[in-house]
Design an enzyme around this catalytic site. Structure first.
Site, PDB file in Angstrom:
ATOM      1  N   ASP A   1      53.438   2.904  50.955  1.00  0.00           N
ATOM      2  CA  ASP A   1      52.585   2.894  49.772  1.00  0.00           C
ATOM      3  C   ASP A   1      52.259   4.334  49.399  1.00  0.00           C
ATOM      4  OD1 ASP A   1      50.397   0.451  48.740  1.00  0.00           O
ATOM      5  OD2 ASP A   1      50.152   2.532  48.106  1.00  0.00           O
TER       6      ASP A   1
ATOM      7  N   ASP B   1      55.152   2.017  42.956  1.00  0.00           N
ATOM      8  CA  ASP B   1      54.634   2.905  43.999  1.00  0.00           C
ATOM      9  C   ASP B   1      54.670   2.331  45.402  1.00  0.00           C
ATOM     10  OD1 ASP B   1      52.648   1.027  43.720  1.00  0.00           O
ATOM     11  OD2 ASP B   1      51.014   2.453  43.883  1.00  0.00           O
ATOM     12  N   GLU B   2      55.346   1.207  45.620  1.00  0.00           N
ATOM     13  CA  GLU B   2      55.444   0.723  47.000  1.00  0.00           C
ATOM     14  C   GLU B   2      56.748  -0.005  47.274  1.00  0.00           C
ATOM     15  OE1 GLU B   2      52.904  -3.099  47.751  1.00  0.00           O
ATOM     16  OE2 GLU B   2      51.677  -1.700  46.623  1.00  0.00           O
TER      17      GLU B   2
END
Length: 412
Positions: free
Chosen positions: A22, A137-138
């Site tokens: 993350d 974003d992950e």
DNA sequence: TCTGGGGTCCTAGGACCC
DNA sequence: TCTGGGGTCCTAGGACCC
């Protein structure tokens, strides 16, 4: 010789190592790369255009402040300094402005975030190529086949995993200048929780033996899949922590939450999850929607609404064409003042892709809704997606045309 | 000073077919 | 004048996630 190659271990299943990575405060951190002088300050990303920084003649920059914002935007991300003031994602910007009036407000710049997203994913892929995308974003990463991951280092049996994790973090940092937090456990469910235990710039490796001490004390809300509704319902049953959920009788959970979700709650609380890391998936639907600056009335603001509606259909058509999809199910979404949301959809005999055909079908859907209340949001959606040239869809039984509302016939 | 935009998955009822 | 069972598709809403 690795432990997997030893004959005596031939019957033991290879241990799975799944990472969840993350990026830390991703959008805000990308903005700090561009505006390093803001490091350490409360910064909020969100809203729509209008508040980009201006560079003055002396070269200094002038930023918008949260207190100056008016409108319906929400916080997309905030820096850790802003979070310390109580400003979190999804909060209305006006409300955030009351908590942190002096915080700096920057507009979202998705092109830039997508750029850094590609960079960090490529950096990870050089070390561990089995990656599942979970948004900008992950990611999940299956490390099980990465060389050395099962090897102990010195007296640390988990030394190999940690070494691979540090390599990934270094690689991400080198490629982007950004930090991330990683959780590594035998499955996705636990890794998702673990990546959050040591933020920012964290690294947490857990095995099943750690579940009672590290997972069970946490609130149930930390489990990905337990949202505000389920958490509230669990609380009425006296269940707040994962330990309490794990101790609950499965039959009771099934009775209260249904067969599927109830059984899953029990499994999740015990940290059990066999889902694989999925490296490729096809979209199920593609959509466009917009919230208006002020609530609009179907009759009073008919022309404006019509223009917005057409524009949404054009954007959706462009998205479909760019991505190479046709769709058979056209749907609309309406949100009224007061936040009540309504959807209507219609499945066509043949897939379509062009704006006029979408507009036509979506217009039919619109006629089936009572439009006497004012609207705050309008959206258009395409589902039942296929590729051009793909075999035509199975013989479609097209539902009888749904009933239009007489009072709407002249509106769209 | 309420509450963005893009998604996924599940449920449940009715239509329709065999 | 009473009434099957299973399977799939369509539609609407809702929970949840990033």
């Amino acid at each position: 010789m690795t432990e997997l190659e030893r004959p005596s271990d031939a019957a033991a299943p290879p241990r799975r190592w799944i990472a969840h990575l993350d990026m830390d405060a991703f959008y805000a951190s990308v903005e700090l790369l561009r505006y390093p002088e803001l490091k350490g300050q409360p910064v909020v990303i969100g809203g729509r255009r209008m508040h980009a920084p201006r560079t003055l003649e002396d070269g200094s920059r002038q930023y918008a402040r949260l207190r100056d914002y008016t409108g319906r935007g929400v916080v997309t991300t905030s820096t850790y300094a802003a979070r310390a003031l109580g400003v979190y994602s999804a909060m209305g910007l006006m409300k955030a402005g009351l908590l942190a009036p002096d915080a700096i407000l920057l507009p979202t710049d998705f092109d830039s975030y997508r750029h850094y997203s590609r960079l960090f994913k490529a950096a990870v892929a050089e070390i561990a190529p089995v990656i599942e995308d979970r948004g900008i974003d992950e990611i999940y990463i299956d490390l099980s086949a990465v060389p050395g991951v099962h090897e102990p280092v010195g007296h640390d049996p988990l030394g190999g995993v940690r070494a691979v994790a540090r390599e990934i973090k270094n690689s991400v940092s080198r490629a982007t200048g950004l930090s991330c937090s990683i959780g590594i456990t035998p499955n996705k469910l636990l890794s998702k929780i673990a990546s959050d235990l040591d933020k920012p710039d964290g690294l947490t490796v857990l095995t099943e033996e750690d579940i009672p001490t590290r997972i069970w004390p946490l609130p149930v809300r930390r489990i990905n899949g337990i949202g505000p509704k389920a958490a509230a319902k669990l609380e009425t049953l006296g269940i707040q922590t994962i330990a309490e959920l794990a101790a609950a009788a499965p039959a009771m959970l099934i009775e209260r939450f249904g067969r599927s979700y109830g059984a899953w709650l029990h499994e999740a609380a015990h940290g059990r999850d066999e889902r694989p890391v999925v490296t490729h998936s096809e979209p199920v639907s593609i959509s466009r929607e917009t919230t208006f600056e002020r609530d609009l009335h179907a009759r009073h603001d008919r022309e404006l609404l019509g223009r917005i509606f057409t524009e949404l259909c054009e954007q959706l058509a462009a998205d479909l064409q760019r991505k190479g999809y046709l769709g058979r199910t056209v749907g609309i979404k309406l949100r009224f003042e007061g936040f009540r949301t309504v959807t209507r959809d219609q499945t066509l005999a043949l897939p379509i892709q062009d704006a006029a055909a979408i507009r036509q079908a979506a217009g039919q859907c619109l006629k089936r809704v009572d439009l006497s209340q004012r609207l705050r949001l309008l959206g258009v959606r395409m589902a039942s997606l296929s590729r051009p040239g793909e075999a035509p869809p199975p013989p479609a039984r097209i539902a009888r045309p749904a009933q239009a509302r007489l009072e709407n016939l002249s509106l769209f």
